[in-house]
Write an enzyme that holds these catalytic residues in place. Structure first.
Site, mmCIF file in Angstrom:
data_model
loop_
_atom_site.group_PDB
_atom_site.id
_atom_site.type_symbol
_atom_site.label_atom_id
_atom_site.label_comp_id
_atom_site.label_asym_id
_atom_site.label_seq_id
_atom_site.Cartn_x
_atom_site.Cartn_y
_atom_site.Cartn_z
ATOM 1 N N ASP A 201 32.463 -13.074 72.800
ATOM 2 C CA ASP A 201 33.300 -14.169 72.328
ATOM 3 C C ASP A 201 33.877 -13.625 71.025
ATOM 4 O OD1 ASP A 201 34.207 -16.340 70.764
ATOM 5 O OD2 ASP A 201 33.083 -17.705 72.040
ATOM 6 N N HIS A 202 35.141 -13.227 71.032
ATOM 7 C CA HIS A 202 35.617 -12.447 69.888
ATOM 8 C C HIS A 202 35.587 -13.229 68.571
ATOM 9 C CE1 HIS A 202 39.562 -14.368 70.486
ATOM 10 N NE2 HIS A 202 39.877 -13.949 69.284
ATOM 11 N N HIS A 264 34.924 -20.412 71.969
ATOM 12 C CA HIS A 264 35.139 -20.290 70.520
ATOM 13 C C HIS A 264 34.742 -21.560 69.745
ATOM 14 C CE1 HIS A 264 37.171 -16.887 72.019
ATOM 15 N NE2 HIS A 264 38.385 -17.378 72.114
HETATM 16 C C1 BG6 Z 1 41.631 -16.089 73.190
HETATM 17 C C2 BG6 Z 1 42.361 -17.081 74.033
HETATM 18 O O1 BG6 Z 1 40.272 -16.068 73.519
HETATM 19 O O2 BG6 Z 1 41.770 -16.437 71.824
HETATM 20 C C3 BG6 Z 1 43.817 -17.167 73.626
HETATM 21 O O3 BG6 Z 1 42.263 -16.688 75.388
HETATM 22 C C4 BG6 Z 1 43.951 -17.434 72.146
HETATM 23 O O4 BG6 Z 1 44.487 -18.181 74.367
HETATM 24 C C5 BG6 Z 1 43.109 -16.444 71.366
HETATM 25 O O5 BG6 Z 1 45.316 -17.323 71.793
HETATM 26 C C6 BG6 Z 1 43.086 -16.801 69.904
HETATM 27 O O6 BG6 Z 1 42.438 -15.787 69.191
HETATM 28 P P1 BG6 Z 1 42.730 -15.544 67.668
HETATM 29 O O7 BG6 Z 1 41.767 -14.483 67.292
HETATM 30 O O8 BG6 Z 1 44.170 -15.148 67.554
HETATM 31 O O9 BG6 Z 1 42.473 -16.850 66.991
#
Ligand code: BG6
Length: 513
Positions: A201-202, A264
């Site tokens: 989960d980045h 997230h």
């Molecule tokens: C991803 C989603 O996990 O996270 C995307 O699939 C989203 O839809 C993105 O735009 C948002 O990531 P960040 O790091 O730009 O907030």
């Protein structure tokens, strides 16, 4: 609102990054978007920081017919375009470590070729069989690849020592509901031990998200007030100004609840609300997260609209530029019911949080990009300044600014200089960039490194994923069976009436984006 800037002294605790031990990274989906946009660029940065072992190599695996030379050229271009400060020499040394093999993911013979190739490259780079299989492919391919890795004897779930040499990284979305997540876990566990599995989960790799635990548990002053006695409510927002972009085929089947909320949002909520883990060990933290997620009160289907609402962006404008509505985006079904916005009110039925609402919202094509966690404390129980006309003073608000302006701020009341009792609300601000003077590293750098050193702390465990789906699957089903479409909001707006009602019914308001 006025702003003050405290002088911050950062007492630097010596904290050296742990460099990755020698290993091979085998990326499935190597010709795809994620590899090009995130993985290669983050790895190049890790390499530049001297944290990749010199024996490291990457084998890209893909359906697209490419040879290693072409793959290196693609990588070079992507890194040059997106990665600042990497010299031509560093770029060459890094891309020399990249290889590519193409084939059909469902063909067992392809995995024999991968095995042969890995043996050859291990020998060349003096790697002892330590390898990470990274699934950067569309989710429908996860189980096929995992099963094939198992059948080819590549997953290596044997003795604990040899197990730890082989790891599996799975991207989100992990399943599309409870049943599919349980099934995927079952397939993975047939071929890999849980200790080998890294579910990404980045958001958990973002510095500011990692800082939530440090902020809460490395400071003595916050924990005593971090509960229902002092906190009125919490708002968690992930607002994006971008639309669905070029991901129509995935997004139209997923929607915001699956794409952002199940992972997230709930992960950030868990970090804000968990009990103190016994130690900073992966499983101690993950145990507490699971306990917390389990305490979230299930949605009652007969009063769903009072607790969770969905929206879809219509036409509007972002930064003065006209943009089309979701249904007019390329590749989107013109009758699509996919939600691009979700707002929810959650309660945790536990001792710490009983009765404290957590309001969560996430959406695409909102006024601006902003991810924050705002903790609003209770108002003073009695104002002694009534005679000065100050009966109603605003509460203190602590904001953990996750992105893009990473920082922390705390609002408080202060007396304005002068003979009368006049007050102002001031903000005490800390900004990562100005204090630490560095650009925030991309989340994937941390996650890739952790996976190489074998630290599962920032990765979700099978039970955490399943509990999150358990909470949301009834909502997904109810929405699917509902004839009504999501409420429409204009692209570029902050919210819409139904999402506002969800919080205003409790006498509160969403924070301004
Ligand atoms: C991803 C989603 O996990 O996270 C995307 O699939 C989203 O839809 C993105 O735009 C948002 O990531 P960040 O790091 O730009 O907030």
């Amino acid at each position: 609102m006025q702003e003050i800037r405290p002088s911050v002294t950062t007492q630097d605790i010596i904290c050296e990054e742990v460099a990755a031990p020698p290993s091979a990274l085998v990326v499935f989906g190597a010709s795809g978007d994620l590899t090009r946009r995130k993985l290669l660029i983050s790895l190049a940065q890790v390499f530049k920081r001297g944290l990749l072992d010199e024996r490291f190599y990457l084998l890209g695996v893909g359906r697209k017919k490419l040879i290693s030379k072409q793959f290196r050229q693609i990588a070079q271009q992507a890194i040059q375009e997106n990665s600042s400060g990497i010299s031509a020499k560093e770029l060459k040394s890094f891309t020399d470590k990249l290889y590519y093999i193409s084939g059909d993911y469902s063909d067992p013979l392809f995995y024999d070729s991968i095995k042969v190739k890995l043996a050859e490259l291990d020998k060349k780079h003096k790697v002892d069989g330590s390898r990470i299989f990274y699934l950067a492919v569309p989710p429908f391919l996860y189980s096929t690849i995992v099963e094939q890795l198992g059948s080819a004897g590549l997953s290596c779930p044997g003795e604990p020592a040899s197990r730890q040499r082989v790891r599996l990284v799975v991207e989100k979305p992990f399943g599309r509901d409870l049943q599919s997540a349980v099934e995927l876990n079952r397939i993975i566990h047939r071929c890999f031990d849980e200790s080998q599995v890294y579910r990404i989960d980045h958001y958990l790799g973002k510095e500011t998200v990692q800082n939530i635990l440090i902020f809460r548990f490395a400071n003595a002053i916050f924990e005593p007030i971090w509960n229902r006695n002092y906190i009125d409510h919490v708002q968690i927002t992930i607002a994006e100004s971008i639309g669905v972009g070029h991901r129509a085929s995935y997004y139209d089947k997923a929607g915001a609840l699956r794409d952002m909320f199940q992972n997230h949002m709930l992960q950030m909520l868990a970090l804000v609300a968990i009990e103190l883990p016994t130690s900073f060990e992966a499983d101690h933290i993950r145990d507490e997260k699971v306990k917390l997620l389990r305490s979230i009160r299930p949605f009652k289907l007969d009063e769903l609209d009072s607790f969770i609402v969905r929206g879809q962006y219509g036409p509007g404008s972002i930064n003065g530029k006209k943009v089309v509505g979701y249904r007019a985006e390329p590749g989107i079904n013109p009758q699509s019911k996919a939600e691009t916005f979700v707002a929810a009110k959650l309660f945790m039925d536990n001792w710490r949080w009983k009765g404290v609402p957590f309001y969560l919202r996430t959406g695409k094509r909102l006024a601006r990009k902003d991810t924050e966690i705002a903790i609003t404390f209770k108002k003073v129980p009695h104002s002694m300044f009534i005679s000065a006309g100050l009966a109603n003073m605003p509460p203190n608000v602590l904001v953990l600014q996750i992105q893009p302006e990473e920082g922390i701020s705390l609002s408080f009341q202060a007396k304005r200089p002068g003979s009368k009792i006049c007050m102002s609300t001031l903000d005490m601000n800390f900004n990562y960039q100005s204090v630490f003077g560095i650009e925030m590293p991309e989340a994937y750098q941390r996650l890739l490194l952790d996976c190489m050193v074998g630290d599962q702390t920032l990765f979700t465990r099978y039970d955490g994923v399943e509990i999150a789906w358990q909470l949301l699957t009834p909502v997904l089903e109810a929405w699917q069976n509902d004839e009504a479409a999501p409420y429409e909001y204009a692209a570029g707006s902050d919210s819409f009436a139904e999402a506002d009602s969800l919080i205003e019914a409790d006498g509160r308001k969403w924070r301004k984006l």
